[in-house]
Design an enzyme around this catalytic site. Structure first.
Site, mmCIF file in Angstrom:
data_model
loop_
_atom_site.group_PDB
_atom_site.id
_atom_site.type_symbol
_atom_site.label_atom_id
_atom_site.label_comp_id
_atom_site.label_asym_id
_atom_site.label_seq_id
_atom_site.Cartn_x
_atom_site.Cartn_y
_atom_site.Cartn_z
ATOM 1 N N GLN A 139 15.501 12.848 48.626
ATOM 2 C CA GLN A 139 16.033 11.864 47.667
ATOM 3 C C GLN A 139 17.149 12.453 46.799
ATOM 4 O OE1 GLN A 139 15.279 8.654 47.547
ATOM 5 N NE2 GLN A 139 13.479 8.616 48.868
ATOM 6 N N SER B 31 17.076 14.063 54.995
ATOM 7 C CA SER B 31 16.790 12.981 55.946
ATOM 8 C C SER B 31 18.014 12.068 56.067
ATOM 9 C CB SER B 31 15.582 12.182 55.446
ATOM 10 O OG SER B 31 15.416 11.021 56.215
ATOM 11 N N GLY C 187 12.833 13.462 57.767
ATOM 12 C CA GLY C 187 12.473 14.316 56.642
ATOM 13 C C GLY C 187 11.019 14.758 56.777
ATOM 14 N N CYS D 54 6.079 4.326 52.418
ATOM 15 C CA CYS D 54 5.004 4.628 53.353
ATOM 16 C C CYS D 54 3.638 4.272 52.788
ATOM 17 C CB CYS D 54 5.053 6.100 53.741
ATOM 18 S SG CYS D 54 5.301 7.140 52.347
ATOM 19 N N ASN E 244 10.698 10.436 44.693
ATOM 20 C CA ASN E 244 11.070 9.195 45.375
ATOM 21 C C ASN E 244 10.560 7.928 44.695
ATOM 22 O OD1 ASN E 244 8.546 10.355 46.300
ATOM 23 N ND2 ASN E 244 8.387 8.597 47.641
HETATM 24 C C1 LIG Z 1 10.994 12.771 48.833
HETATM 25 C C2 LIG Z 1 10.798 12.392 50.270
HETATM 26 N N1 LIG Z 1 10.472 13.340 51.152
HETATM 27 C C3 LIG Z 1 10.305 13.066 52.455
HETATM 28 C C4 LIG Z 1 10.442 11.783 52.932
HETATM 29 C C5 LIG Z 1 10.250 11.510 54.389
HETATM 30 O O1 LIG Z 1 11.475 11.271 55.016
HETATM 31 P P1 LIG Z 1 11.543 10.446 56.390
HETATM 32 O O2 LIG Z 1 11.407 9.010 56.036
HETATM 33 O O3 LIG Z 1 12.893 10.790 56.951
HETATM 34 O O4 LIG Z 1 10.442 10.934 57.232
HETATM 35 C C6 LIG Z 1 10.767 10.753 52.045
HETATM 36 C C7 LIG Z 1 10.860 9.358 52.516
HETATM 37 O O5 LIG Z 1 10.709 8.425 51.759
HETATM 38 C C8 LIG Z 1 10.959 11.075 50.680
HETATM 39 O O6 LIG Z 1 11.286 10.133 49.799
#
Ligand SMILES: Cc1ncc(COP(=O)(O)O)c(C=O)c1O
Length: 384
Positions: free
Chosen positions: A183, A203, A70, A327, A150
């Site tokens: 999400q 994702s 993602g 993260c 998220n």
């Molecule tokens: C809203 C949102 N966007 C993007 C991402 C990033 O996705 P990925 O973990 O596949 O890089 C996340 C991951 O937690 C997310 O929650």
């Protein structure tokens, strides 16, 4: 008993997904670009995935770009769009986006003179649509919105946002709408065309698919500049040999998410209500998630309890929850999302994110509710 309640961070691979991927690791290992039969077989499989997903999303197969995550899809959508413009313009986003959007925005403003407006949100995490319209200027060319947050699960009013974008585009302005649906996919209905979405991020590992898989939908009218260069795979937008096992797994995960959409959603709602009932029995709690948010996320705080301590106490009893986004969850900094909805640093530091899966059992949810209740009391008795 172990209960994994961190499904917004990542989900386990479903056995059916693992099974679908299996032959592509060691038997069907060809490079889809190779001219021989091993390669051709893999190219066919790749095309089938793309065609299937295009049909599922109601778009053209040439509008789909497989990515590694993602994060990569968000970067390609926003940077790829911005780098293709003749001069820096203006972007509207929100103050509660995932870091894979916010840090891209920082980069564009600091290194490339783009102007970025960050919409504030109310206590429920919702943007004000009037404010969104008020921020639109003649040089606004991109709006980037996370459909489901998220950390707290807020669902933005996509239909109205799409209507605003359509209205301005009918008045000769050209605004591209990017939706981070990482999400949202599998949790709420998504209609790309009806909502005037030009760019959409999904994702794989959030929907019981493999890590290292993601997808960007890019409307054929929108031009992107690639972020890396090479063999010209993915319509020249994402060079690099395709990760076919991951793409196969991603496609299978999407297929199951759609086929089982209604049953998964009703299970999720059941677990959400059952757990919430337990949690709201705990004295001095406060709920940070909106009542009509996505049923896979409950963000809740307990007055006087440091989330870090609670997370580790729970972990010792087999309950896995998080402090916020995965993260940033291990960092000490206060969540920008909780700050944006008006929490004090103390409240934000006392909040945990519980994220559910449809595949729990009643016993798991009962156990989690009981243990969280006991643990909050235990910590209070130690530290107060
Ligand atoms: C809203 C949102 N966007 C993007 C991402 C990033 O996705 P990925 O973990 O596949 O890089 C996340 C991951 O937690 C997310 O929650």
């Amino acid at each position: 008993m172990q209960v994994y309640l961190d499904n917004s961070a990542t989900t386990p691979l479903l056995p059916e997904v693992a099974e679908a991927m299996k032959p592509y690791w060691s038997e069907k290992y060809g490079n889809p670009s190779s001219p021989h039969s091993l390669g051709v077989e893999c190219e066919r499989a790749l095309t089938n995935c793309r065609m299937y997903l295009a049909q599922l999303l109601g778009v053209n197969h040439q509008e789909l770009i497989f990515t590694s995550s993602g994060t990569e899809a968000n970067n390609l959508a926003i940077l790829g769009f911005a780098y293709n413009q003749r001069k820096p313009g203006h972007i509207i986003t929100t103050s509660i986006e995932h870091l894979s959007v916010l840090n891209v925005m920082n980069h564009l403003s600091e290194q490339h003179q783009w102007q970025i407006s960050y919409l504030p949100v109310n206590k429920q995490g919702l943007i004000d649509l009037k404010q969104l319209e008020a921020e639109i200027r003649p040089d606004t060319c991109l709006i980037s919105i996370g459909l489901v947050n998220n950390e707290i699960g807020t669902i933005q009013d996509l239909a109205s946002i799409g209507q605003i974008v359509k209205k301005y585009n009918q008045q000769q302005q050209q605004i591209v709408l990017h939706v981070d649906a990482v999400q949202a996919f599998g949790h709420i209905p998504l209609d790309i065309k009806k909502n005037n979405i030009h760019l959409l991020t999904v994702s794989g590992h959030k929907i019981f698919g493999p890590k290292g898989s993601g997808l960007l939908y890019c409307d054929h009218k929108v031009r992107l500049q690639p972020l890396f260069f090479g063999g010209g795979q993915e319509n020249g937008l994402r060079s690099g040999t395709e990760n076919l096992p991951a793409i196969i797994g991603f496609t299978k995960a999407c297929q199951l998410a759609m086929e089982e959409y209604n049953s998964r959603l009703s299970q999720l709602k059941l677990w959400y209500n059952q757990l919430l009932e337990h949690l709201t029995e705990i004295p001095d709690h406060f709920i940070n998630s909106p009542t009509n948010g996505s049923p896979h996320i409950i963000n809740i705080g307990f007055i006087g309890i440091k989330s870090e301590i609670l997370v580790h106490f729970l972990e010792a009893k087999g309950i896995y929850v998080s402090m916020g986004a995965a993260c940033s969850g291990r960092r000490q900094s206060i969540s920008h999302v909780l700050q944006a909805i008006g929490l004090t640093p103390e409240q934000a530091g006392a909040s945990i994110r519980i994220s559910l899966s449809p595949f729990h059992t009643r016993d798991e949810i009962e156990y989690a509710g009981k243990i969280i209740n006991e643990t909050v009391n235990e910590i209070r008795s130690i530290y107060q």
